[in-house]
Structure formats: structure tokens, C-alpha cells
Scaffold this active site. Structure first.
Site, PDB file in Angstrom:
ATOM      1  N   THR A 265       0.841  -1.197   0.000  1.00  0.00           N
ATOM      2  CA  THR A 265       0.000   0.000   0.000  1.00  0.00           C
ATOM      3  C   THR A 265       0.874   1.244   0.000  1.00  0.00           C
ATOM      4  OG1 THR A 265      -1.859  -1.087   1.101  1.00  0.00           O
ATOM      5  CG2 THR A 265      -1.723   1.294   1.318  1.00  0.00           C
ATOM      6  N   GLU A 269       0.955   4.161  -2.850  1.00  0.00           N
ATOM      7  CA  GLU A 269       0.659   5.561  -2.526  1.00  0.00           C
ATOM      8  C   GLU A 269       1.857   6.469  -2.792  1.00  0.00           C
ATOM      9  OE1 GLU A 269      -2.265   6.266  -2.244  1.00  0.00           O
ATOM     10  OE2 GLU A 269      -3.185   4.380  -1.645  1.00  0.00           O
ATOM     11  N   HIS A 278      -3.153   5.976 -11.532  1.00  0.00           N
ATOM     12  CA  HIS A 278      -3.457   4.548 -11.560  1.00  0.00           C
ATOM     13  C   HIS A 278      -3.193   3.986 -12.952  1.00  0.00           C
ATOM     14  CE1 HIS A 278      -6.161   5.316  -7.903  1.00  0.00           C
ATOM     15  NE2 HIS A 278      -5.160   4.546  -7.494  1.00  0.00           N
ATOM     16  N   ASP A 326      -1.175  -7.471  -2.541  1.00  0.00           N
ATOM     17  CA  ASP A 326       0.224  -7.077  -2.379  1.00  0.00           C
ATOM     18  C   ASP A 326       1.187  -8.064  -3.029  1.00  0.00           C
ATOM     19  OD1 ASP A 326      -0.744  -4.976  -0.906  1.00  0.00           O
ATOM     20  OD2 ASP A 326       0.550  -5.324   0.836  1.00  0.00           O
TER      21      ASP A 326
END
Length: 357
Positions: A265, A269, A278, A326
Site C-alpha cells: 500500500t 501511494e 493509476h 500485495d
């Protein structure tokens, strides 16, 4: 393309200075095509209508919605982001003199002949200030912090072991960002607040949070319970200095458990913090992420998908800027790296990180 197009502004301002992010439309002749550039993006309902993924499969990043809010609250932000994008495309064009930096709608690109920025090609060292707002002392362990810094250094230096599984079609596109993250400081406070939301309250001591530490020379990461199932969100270059940085949910920071427990994450970010959109461009097949070597797609991928085809091409589902688990994201591309590297050029928005090394 959906109703968000009503908010896309046709920007006709020109860059007045290489070192300024305030533009005077009468100063210079346009030499970079900006016709596909946009700032406002889709609403969550627009996005979710494109997928049948189950709730547990859905990574939730609030960065683009945070951007929409900041644009509404800061009248000058669109202008600054336009100038940053102009500098970025000028930099990318100087790196690829025979091509163009975007792959937007057909016919939108020209052959620019810009003056190149002075690049910085060495290692970029980024001090990281971790601001932890926890419900009890050491809810976020020191081991989590260490693991998160290690994961960032793996991902931004092409050292993720899963990258060995990149499909052949994308093998020659894998990039090494050559960025080293260093833990500079850890700030902790205990708060009984159950969730902090997405309006940057955690970034203000007046609202019970922690103020940013010198954002022009440090990457600030706030770790707290965001709420609403949101894993994290970031602020793009150009936003208010006092809120510059990224926010990560407590359960998704560093090595934890579950499909979002491998620290990616933060990688995702920080990609936004480094000016990446994105992978699907936050729109349909006619909308792009302003990166030439990423395939066009019409929405995010979730879970751990196999080969996925949208918009007539294979999706790069393993890219850190998609929404997969992930363990299934493990690459940035060469052009994503070049796009981010523009920030550290002599006229780049984050050049202070280089001059302070």
C-alpha cells in the site's frame, strides 16, 4: 468515460518560467501537447460499476477522490498541476527525442522540440518521517516500521523477488527507480479516535493529529486508522505543503497479515506522491495514465488475476499502480520511472530532495 468528464477542464494556460508553478498565458509559445491532460476523476460509484470483484478483493485507495477534494478547496491547484505536468512532459520528451511522453487519445500527441531539463541520474535519497497515531502505545511496532522501509527499498530498486514472474510481454519494461528511503524520524501519539477519515485531520496537531515535518525535504507518512475500508491515500505534487505526503491504514503498514499485509500500500501511494496515476488512467479505454509503456485499460484489477485483456491489450496487472493483492504487484515501468524522475530534475517539483543530499 463517465460523468466525471463534466469536471475535466480544458486548460489553455502556458508555462511562464521553468522554476515557477504559477503560469502566465501570455509569456511563452506552447511546445508540448497538453490536450489530453485532466485533473478531476471518477467517483467511487463510477469505478465500482466496472467490476464484479467481491468486497474482500477490493483494494481501496482514496488518492484520486482526495485530489478532487483538494481541487475544489484550492483554486490554484489545477494551475500548479498543469505546470508540473508541462515540466514532466518536457523532461520525458528530452529523454525520448523520437517519441512523446503520453499515450492519450489518438491524434493528441505532437513532436515537441523542448529545451531539456537538467536531469539528476544518481541515487535519490528520501528521508522518511513516520507519524504514527495509535490507540495504545506501540500498536505499530518498530519491526513494522523497519519492514516498511525495507519493502520500499526493494520495490523502488527492482529487488522484489516476485518480479521474476513478470510475463514475457512486459519483461523489458521493468524499471529500477534508484531511490533509497531512509528512516529519518518516528513521531507517535496515542489517540482514542476510532477513525480519521480522508480530509487530512491526521496531518494537523490542531485537529488531534501530527503536523508534517519539513515536506520539502522529507516524505511524511501518517499511519492511523483511516476507516471505511480505505487502505491509504496520497497527495500529488502541487498540493498544499502542510499536507504533503501519504496516509496508510494501521493494518496495511509494513509486514502485517492478510492479502494487503506485505507493505505494498505504501509503494502504491508513494507512486502517486511521485506523480503516477493509476495504471488504468482512472477512466475508460480513451483515458490514459500519461505513461507511454503501460497498456490502456478501462478499470482496476483485483485479487491475483491471471492474464486479463481490456481495451484490446493485456493488462499490466502486476504493476504497483493497479489494485491487486500485495503479493501480486511487483513492477514499475521504464516510462513510469522517467515520469517520476522529472520531479528531481533541476526544474522539478521535488528537486529539493536532490539538492539536500
Amino acid at each position: 468515460m463517465n460523468t466525471y468528464l463534466l469536471k475535466i477542464t480544458t486548460v489553455l494556460l502556458l508555462v511562464s518560467s521553468c522554476n515557477s508553478y504559477d503560469m502566465d498565458p501570455a509569456q511563452q509559445q506552447m511546445d508540448i501537447d497538453m490536450s489530453d491532460f485532466f485533473v478531476y476523476t471518477e467517483t467511487p460509484s463510477d469505478l465500482l460499476s466496472k467490476t464484479t470483484a467481491s468486497k474482500t478483493d477490493k483494494r481501496s485507495c482514496y488518492t484520486m477522490l482526495n485530489l478532487n477534494r483538494l481541487l475544489d478547496e484550492n483554486p490554484g491547484l489545477e494551475k500548479r498541476m498543469y505546470a508540473i505536468e508541462y515540466q514532466t512532459r518536457k523532461f520525458m520528451a528530452s529523454k525520448k527525442p523520437s517519441g512523446t511522453p503520453g499515450s492519450g487519445p489518438p491524434g493528441s500527441n505532437q513532436d515537441p522540440t523542448p529545451e531539456p531539463s537538467i536531469p539528476y541520474d544518481g541515487t535519490v535519497y528520501i528521508p522518511v518521517v513516520v507519524n504514527i497515531i495509535e490507540k495504545y502505545n506501540n500498536e505499530v511496532s518498530d519491526a513494522q516500521i523497519t519492514s516498511q522501509i525495507d519493502i520500499l527499498n526493494e520495490d523502488f530498486n527492482n529487488a522484489n523477488s516476485n518480479t521474476a514472474g513478470v510475463p514475457d510481454v512486459f519483461k523489458n519494461l521493468v524499471a529500477n527507480y534508484n531511490i533509497q528511503f531512509r528512516r529519518a524520524a518516528v513521531n507517535r501519539i496515542v489517540s482514542s479516535k476510532n477513525s480519521w477519515g480522508t480530509r487530512d485531520a491526521m496531518k494537523s496537531s490542531k485537529k488531534g493529529g501530527i503536523d508534517a515535518t519539513d515536506p520539502s525535504h522529507n516524505l511524511n507518512i501518517w499511519v492511523c486508522e483511516i476507516g471505511g475500508g480505505i487502505l491509504g491515500y496520497a497527495q500529488f505534487p502541487g498540493g498544499p505543503e502542510q499536507t504533503d505526503g501519504v496516509v496508510i491504514g494501521t493494518d496495511y503498514f509494513g509486514e502485517t497479515t492478510g492479502p494487503y499485509g506485505d507493505g505494498r500500500t505504501a509503494t502504491h501511494e508513494i507512486g502517486h506522491w511521485l506523480n503516477l496515476r493509476h495504471i488504468w488512467g482512472d477512466g475508460g479505454c480513451s483515458v490514459d495514465d500519461f505513461v507511454e509503456d503501460t497498456p490502456v485499460s478501462n478499470g482496476p484489477n483485483y485479487g491475483c488475476p491471471g492474464e486479463t485483456i481490456n481495451c484490446g491489450s493485456i493488462d499490466m496487472t502486476m504493476n504497483y499502480m493497479d489494485y491487486v493483492y500485495d503479493d501480486c504487484m511487483y513492477m514499475f515501468t521504464i516510462d513510469q520511472n522517467t515520469r517520476s524522475r522529472a520531479l528531481f530534475a533541476s526544474d522539478g517539483y521535488r528537486s529539493s530532495f536532490v539538492t539536500s543530499n
